[in-house]
Scaffold this active site. Sequence first.
Site: not given
Length: 185
Positions: A65, A77, A93, A97, A141
């Site tokens: 992050r 999320a 999601e 993920e 991601e």
Amino acid sequence: MAADQLKETTVSTDPVFSGKMISLQVDTVKLPDGTLATREVVKHPGAVAVLAVHEGRLLLVDQYRQAMGRCELEIPAGKLEKGEDPLEAAARELQEETGYTCGKLTHLHSFYTSPGFADEIIHLYWAEELSAGEMAPDADEFLEVHEATLEEALQHIAEGRIADAKTILAVYIWQLRLTWETAVR
């Protein structure tokens, strides 16, 4: 004072920035006493988060992050797309993920992350009837899936490895649910 007596009235809005995920505006507001003030407001399309427990273990993702300058363990999320139904986004999601799909999603609660300056709302769901599958993260991601028992999740919170509000809330909801299930047996 009644709530209507606390209301601030927007006089003008000055857009400052518009990006891929957020926009920033400065509002001039009239306060209850008639004076003017400014409010910096971050606009966000909203997000979903999923509390998913598979065989007694919470599904988490480990992701760097930038705002925190470190990796963070979080529940799955993501941001809502324009016009997207939160229930559908939660299923999306979870699968993207973690690779897991679920047979049932239950809305637990919706909450604002930082109402003092942002309108972001997160819709939190409980996922049940989980089945493993293939992850499909977004192109930008990079994450790893982790699983944690309740005790491990609580330890991650104590150590600061889990530090975001949505994940802390999810862990405590899970703990309360387990306590309640034990009490009614």
